[in-house]
Design a protein around this motif. Structure first.
Motif, PDB file in Angstrom:
ATOM      1  N   LEU A 102       0.870  -1.185   0.000  1.00 36.18           N
ATOM      2  CA  LEU A 102       0.000   0.000   0.000  1.00 36.18           C
ATOM      3  C   LEU A 102       0.905   1.233   0.000  1.00 36.18           C
ATOM      4  O   LEU A 102       1.742   1.380   0.893  1.00 36.18           O
ATOM      5  CB  LEU A 102      -0.887  -0.033   1.243  1.00 36.18           C
ATOM      6  N   VAL A 103       0.782   2.082  -1.017  1.00 34.88           N
ATOM      7  CA  VAL A 103       1.579   3.314  -1.027  1.00 34.88           C
ATOM      8  C   VAL A 103       0.669   4.513  -0.794  1.00 34.88           C
ATOM      9  O   VAL A 103      -0.456   4.553  -1.275  1.00 34.88           O
ATOM     10  CB  VAL A 103       2.370   3.518  -2.351  1.00 34.88           C
ATOM     11  N   THR A 104       1.168   5.457  -0.020  1.00 38.01           N
ATOM     12  CA  THR A 104       0.412   6.688   0.180  1.00 38.01           C
ATOM     13  C   THR A 104       1.366   7.870   0.179  1.00 38.01           C
ATOM     14  O   THR A 104       2.449   7.792   0.764  1.00 38.01           O
ATOM     15  CB  THR A 104      -0.394   6.676   1.489  1.00 38.01           C
ATOM     16  N   THR A 157      -7.224   7.138  -4.381  1.00 37.83           N
ATOM     17  CA  THR A 157      -6.494   8.387  -4.138  1.00 37.83           C
ATOM     18  C   THR A 157      -7.371   9.555  -3.669  1.00 37.83           C
ATOM     19  O   THR A 157      -6.872  10.669  -3.520  1.00 37.83           O
ATOM     20  CB  THR A 157      -5.725   8.813  -5.405  1.00 37.83           C
ATOM     21  N   GLY A 158      -8.671   9.316  -3.471  1.00 39.31           N
ATOM     22  CA  GLY A 158      -9.512  10.343  -2.862  1.00 39.31           C
ATOM     23  C   GLY A 158      -9.943  11.438  -3.830  1.00 39.31           C
ATOM     24  O   GLY A 158     -10.045  11.226  -5.049  1.00 39.31           O
ATOM     25  N   GLY A 159     -10.191  12.628  -3.261  1.00 38.33           N
ATOM     26  CA  GLY A 159     -10.921  13.670  -3.978  1.00 38.33           C
ATOM     27  C   GLY A 159     -10.073  14.697  -4.693  1.00 38.33           C
ATOM     28  O   GLY A 159      -8.887  14.485  -4.977  1.00 38.33           O
ATOM     29  N   GLU A 210     -15.977  23.504  -1.868  1.00 37.70           N
ATOM     30  CA  GLU A 210     -15.924  22.207  -2.574  1.00 37.70           C
ATOM     31  C   GLU A 210     -15.753  21.116  -1.540  1.00 37.70           C
ATOM     32  O   GLU A 210     -14.957  21.240  -0.615  1.00 37.70           O
ATOM     33  CB  GLU A 210     -14.756  22.186  -3.567  1.00 37.70           C
ATOM     34  N   HIS A 211     -16.460  20.006  -1.745  1.00 39.63           N
ATOM     35  CA  HIS A 211     -16.471  18.987  -0.693  1.00 39.63           C
ATOM     36  C   HIS A 211     -16.238  17.579  -1.223  1.00 39.63           C
ATOM     37  O   HIS A 211     -15.526  16.800  -0.604  1.00 39.63           O
ATOM     38  CB  HIS A 211     -17.815  19.060   0.022  1.00 39.63           C
ATOM     39  N   PHE A 212     -16.841  17.252  -2.372  1.00 41.24           N
ATOM     40  CA  PHE A 212     -16.835  15.845  -2.794  1.00 41.24           C
ATOM     41  C   PHE A 212     -17.059  15.755  -4.301  1.00 41.24           C
ATOM     42  O   PHE A 212     -17.871  16.503  -4.854  1.00 41.24           O
ATOM     43  CB  PHE A 212     -17.975  15.113  -2.072  1.00 41.24           C
TER      44      PHE A 212
HETATM   45  C1  LIG Z   1     -14.296  17.648   6.215  1.00 49.08           C
HETATM   46  C2  LIG Z   1     -14.942  16.420   5.629  1.00 49.08           C
HETATM   47  C3  LIG Z   1     -16.008  15.831   6.278  1.00 49.08           C
HETATM   48  C4  LIG Z   1     -16.606  14.689   5.735  1.00 49.08           C
HETATM   49  N1  LIG Z   1     -17.594  14.057   6.439  1.00 49.08           N
HETATM   50  C5  LIG Z   1     -18.068  12.868   5.971  1.00 49.08           C
HETATM   51  C6  LIG Z   1     -18.981  12.102   6.748  1.00 49.08           C
HETATM   52  O1  LIG Z   1     -19.331  12.466   7.868  1.00 49.08           O
HETATM   53  N2  LIG Z   1     -19.425  10.931   6.241  1.00 49.08           N
HETATM   54  C7  LIG Z   1     -19.042  10.464   5.006  1.00 49.08           C
HETATM   55  O2  LIG Z   1     -19.494   9.392   4.589  1.00 49.08           O
HETATM   56  N3  LIG Z   1     -18.172  11.173   4.257  1.00 49.08           N
HETATM   57  C8  LIG Z   1     -17.657  12.345   4.717  1.00 49.08           C
HETATM   58  N4  LIG Z   1     -16.759  13.036   3.968  1.00 49.08           N
HETATM   59  C9  LIG Z   1     -16.315  12.470   2.701  1.00 49.08           C
HETATM   60  C10 LIG Z   1     -15.359  11.316   2.977  1.00 49.08           C
HETATM   61  O3  LIG Z   1     -14.580  11.619   4.112  1.00 49.08           O
HETATM   62  C11 LIG Z   1     -14.439  11.045   1.810  1.00 49.08           C
HETATM   63  O4  LIG Z   1     -15.132  11.043   0.600  1.00 49.08           O
HETATM   64  C12 LIG Z   1     -13.779   9.678   1.997  1.00 49.08           C
HETATM   65  O5  LIG Z   1     -13.124   9.626   3.248  1.00 49.08           O
HETATM   66  C13 LIG Z   1     -12.796   9.417   0.879  1.00 49.08           C
HETATM   67  O6  LIG Z   1     -12.076   8.274   1.217  1.00 49.08           O
HETATM   68  P1  LIG Z   1     -10.974   7.754   0.216  1.00 49.08           P
HETATM   69  O7  LIG Z   1     -10.348   6.569   0.859  1.00 49.08           O
HETATM   70  O8  LIG Z   1     -11.529   7.607  -1.135  1.00 49.08           O
HETATM   71  O9  LIG Z   1      -9.919   8.989   0.116  1.00 49.08           O
HETATM   72  P2  LIG Z   1      -9.062   9.730   1.223  1.00 49.08           P
HETATM   73  O10 LIG Z   1      -9.502   9.417   2.593  1.00 49.08           O
HETATM   74  O11 LIG Z   1      -8.983  11.160   0.833  1.00 49.08           O
HETATM   75  O12 LIG Z   1      -7.617   9.088   1.041  1.00 49.08           O
HETATM   76  C14 LIG Z   1      -6.884   9.286  -0.148  1.00 49.08           C
HETATM   77  C15 LIG Z   1      -5.495   8.703   0.053  1.00 49.08           C
HETATM   78  O13 LIG Z   1      -4.804   8.675  -1.194  1.00 49.08           O
HETATM   79  C16 LIG Z   1      -3.503   9.204  -1.014  1.00 49.08           C
HETATM   80  N5  LIG Z   1      -3.026   9.671  -2.328  1.00 49.08           N
HETATM   81  C17 LIG Z   1      -3.588  10.603  -3.137  1.00 49.08           C
HETATM   82  N6  LIG Z   1      -2.849  10.717  -4.271  1.00 49.08           N
HETATM   83  C18 LIG Z   1      -1.835   9.839  -4.164  1.00 49.08           C
HETATM   84  C19 LIG Z   1      -0.735   9.499  -4.996  1.00 49.08           C
HETATM   85  N7  LIG Z   1      -0.517  10.079  -6.184  1.00 49.08           N
HETATM   86  N8  LIG Z   1       0.146   8.559  -4.564  1.00 49.08           N
HETATM   87  C20 LIG Z   1      -0.005   7.955  -3.356  1.00 49.08           C
HETATM   88  N9  LIG Z   1      -1.042   8.252  -2.517  1.00 49.08           N
HETATM   89  C21 LIG Z   1      -1.934   9.172  -2.931  1.00 49.08           C
HETATM   90  C22 LIG Z   1      -3.703  10.280   0.046  1.00 49.08           C
HETATM   91  O14 LIG Z   1      -2.484  10.654   0.631  1.00 49.08           O
HETATM   92  C23 LIG Z   1      -4.627   9.536   1.007  1.00 49.08           C
HETATM   93  O15 LIG Z   1      -3.883   8.622   1.798  1.00 49.08           O
HETATM   94  C24 LIG Z   1     -16.142  14.167   4.506  1.00 49.08           C
HETATM   95  C25 LIG Z   1     -15.083  14.771   3.854  1.00 49.08           C
HETATM   96  C26 LIG Z   1     -14.457  15.886   4.413  1.00 49.08           C
HETATM   97  C27 LIG Z   1     -13.278  16.482   3.694  1.00 49.08           C
END
Ligand SMILES: Cc1cc2nc3c(=O)[nH]c(=O)nc-3n(C[C@H](O)[C@H](O)[C@H](O)COP(=O)(O)OP(=O)(O)OC[C@H]3O[C@@H](n4cnc5c(N)ncnc54)[C@H](O)[C@@H]3O)c2cc1C
Length: 496
Positions: free
Chosen positions: A33-35, A188-190, A326-328
């Motif tokens: 797992l890389v982050t 990689t999230g949002g 912006e949130h999601f």
């Molecule tokens: C303030 C806030 C409140 C929220 N509240 C809620 C809530 O109450 N309930 C709910 O369901 N959702 C909520 N959300 C939305 C939810 O938190 C996110 O959509 C969800 O956590 C995304 O998870 P994820 O694993 O896809 O991405 P993330 O948790 O964002 O993780 C992404 C990972 O990818 C890594 N990464 C990115 N690019 C690279 C790369 N090039 N190489 C290596 N690693 C990389 C990052 O470092 C991170 O480790 C909230 C969001 C925010 C910002």
């Protein structure tokens, strides 16, 4: 850096990547797992507040709520997958494996209620659920599994040939090397870094979506960018005031002190997010400010974490000044029920993926759940593929490094365009102008990437690619739906 091979390579350590890694590890795969994060706060998962929705006894009603919030555009099959597996995924991973202690009351779990949910069904820990899930999850993966976790390590580019992905080029400490994998899972999230005001952490530059799109993977629903109506912006930064506060009785008032949401929607403060976000924007423009009045609730005892945040940011209660941010991203890499993308051996989960669950607008507290459910599915499906090596792409670094100001200035330009023309309200003219500016910007960045390799440059390239994907998808959607909202005229001219 040594070349490496692994059965399953997961990119990203938020809830979705961690769930995928956990599942693949349980299946006996060798998992890496890389982050690019070096601390938990760099993932949106850590910041999640309101909680995680579960079905309780009524999966049909939960599905109905998701479909309604999406203006009927969510994929019913994807929604069924989510609601069918929700309770099992939460029990299995969060409760039984990680031991997350969700808030309880005398009758059991203290289910919260948020906008557009028909009933209280949200498990939470105070209004700081994310960190109570994320930290134990990171610890569990590190201490209790065989997953090899590399932090401060960024994925730069997919290694691909003829529609199949063989692994990823990664960067660590300024050096890069391939990791070959039987299957690759992007998590990689949002994309918050594309906008000047976002609730996301800074590193949310859309890398996974950009890498997948460059490799030829299909993306979908990119125009649906969700803005949260109640973010607080101070000099210390931006933080979110969870929908749960409105769920408990918080009231939005304009600069004249008047409650306005009943004029916009029958559900008033609990209307869908896009409706509330546009109303807050409009009232701010007309009356100067909007506040969330928390005097009807026991704010300090019910939301101690938010109370502390208000104190830290110098915000005095009970009237919290709020604005949209912006949130999601509802769209992303187009995937099926197993997180499989259109490219062989490439999976995507969490916010970077488009499963179809959210359609044009996401129901509150369904994102953590989606990451968990699809993470488990993709971790399973990604297991069992042979690792093969092919020639890795050559990343060059023959020209002098760019000054730090370079990426900062380009990001500034990109964010201004996205804010002015590809934000809460859009117009056909603005969308077309924004694409011209973004294409030019991407062209400039591409030219630099040809002879230079650095993490900030690749992040900038990701942001430029994803911005263009959003602007293009938005310009092709010629009617308002969910969080894509069209007005006739651009409010402002894009300056180059
Ligand atoms: C303030 C806030 C409140 C929220 N509240 C809620 C809530 O109450 N309930 C709910 O369901 N959702 C909520 N959300 C939305 C939810 O938190 C996110 O959509 C969800 O956590 C995304 O998870 P994820 O694993 O896809 O991405 P993330 O948790 O964002 O993780 C992404 C990972 O990818 C890594 N990464 C990115 N690019 C690279 C790369 N090039 N190489 C290596 N690693 C990389 C990052 O470092 C991170 O480790 C909230 C969001 C925010 C910002």
């Amino acid at each position: 850096m040594d070349r490496k091979r692994t059965d399953v390579l997961v990119v990203g350590a938020g809830i979705a990547g961690l769930a995928a890694a956990l599942k693949a590890d349980r299946q006996g795969a060798d998992v890496t797992l890389v982050t690019k994060a070096s601390r938990p706060e760099a993932a949106s998962t850590w910041w999640a507040q309101g909680g995680i929705a579960v079905t309780r006894d009524d999966p049909d009603q939960f599905a109905q709520d998701i479909l309604e919030a999406s203006a009927g555009t969510a994929d019913p099959d994807a929604v069924e997958t989510l609601v069918t597996e929700a309770d099992d995924a939460v029990r299995d991973i969060l409760v039984d494996t990680l031991g997350v202690e969700f808030d309880t009351n005398g009758d059991g779990f203290d289910y919260g209620k948020e906008a557009a949910h028909d009933e209280p069904r949200i498990l939470h820990v105070d209004a700081a659920t994310g960190k109570h899930i994320h930290v134990p999850f990171l610890n569990y993966i590190t201490d209790e599994t065989d997953v090899e976790m590399l932090d401060d390590t960024a994925a730069l580019e997919l290694i691909r040939h003829e529609g199949r992905v063989y692994g990823v080029m990664i960067e660590q400490d300024g050096e890069w090397a391939p990791i070959f994998a039987g299957a690759t899972v992007l998590a990689t999230g949002g994309i918050g870094a594309l906008y000047p005001r976002s609730t996301n952490p800074d590193g949310a530059t859309g890398d996974g979506i950009a890498m997948a799109a460059l490799a030829g993977a299909d993306v979908a629903d990119m125009e649906y960018v969700q803005f949260h109506p109640t973010a607080v912006h101070t000099e210390e930064g931006t933080f979110l005031v969870s929908e749960a506060v409105r769920g408990e009785g918080g009231i939005l008032r304009n600069g004249d002190g008047d409650r306005f949401m009943p004029e916009y929607h029958a559900d008033a403060e609990l209307a869908p997010r896009d409706v509330v976000a546009r109303a807050v924007k409009a009232e701010r423009a007309e009356t100067g400010e909007v506040v969330l009045d928390v005097s009807p609730i026991e704010f300090e005892s019910e939301f101690p974490d938010l109370t502390a945040k208000c104190n830290d940011h110098g915000v005095s209660l009970p009237e919290i000044p709020v604005a949209p941010a912006e949130h999601f991203l509802c769209g992303g890499i187009d995937v099926d029920r197993d997180g499989q993308s259109s490219l062989d051996r490439l999976f995507a989960v969490g916010e970077c993926a488009c499963t179809g669950v959210h359609g044009a607008n996401r129901l509150a507290s369904t994102s953590l759940l989606e990451g968990l459910v699809w993470g488990r599915r993709a971790g399973d499906a990604a297991t069992g593929h042979a690792v093969e090596r092919i020639e890795a792409p050559e990343l060059l670094d023959r020209d002098p490094a760019l000054p730090d100001t370079f990426a900062r200035e380009k990001f500034h330009r990109l964010r201004r365009v996205m804010d002015e023309q590809v934000g809460i309200e859009r117009s056909p003219e603005g969308l077309s102008r924004s694409q011209a500016v973004l294409r030019r910007l991407k062209g400039e960045v591409d030219a630099y990437v040809r002879t230079r390799t650095s993490r900030p440059l690749y992040e900038l390239r990701s942001a430029a690619i994803v911005s263009l994907l959003i602007a293009r998808a938005a310009s092709e959607r010629d009617e308002s739906v969910g969080c894509h909202y069209l007005v006739d005229q651009a409010d402002a001219l894009v300056s180059d």
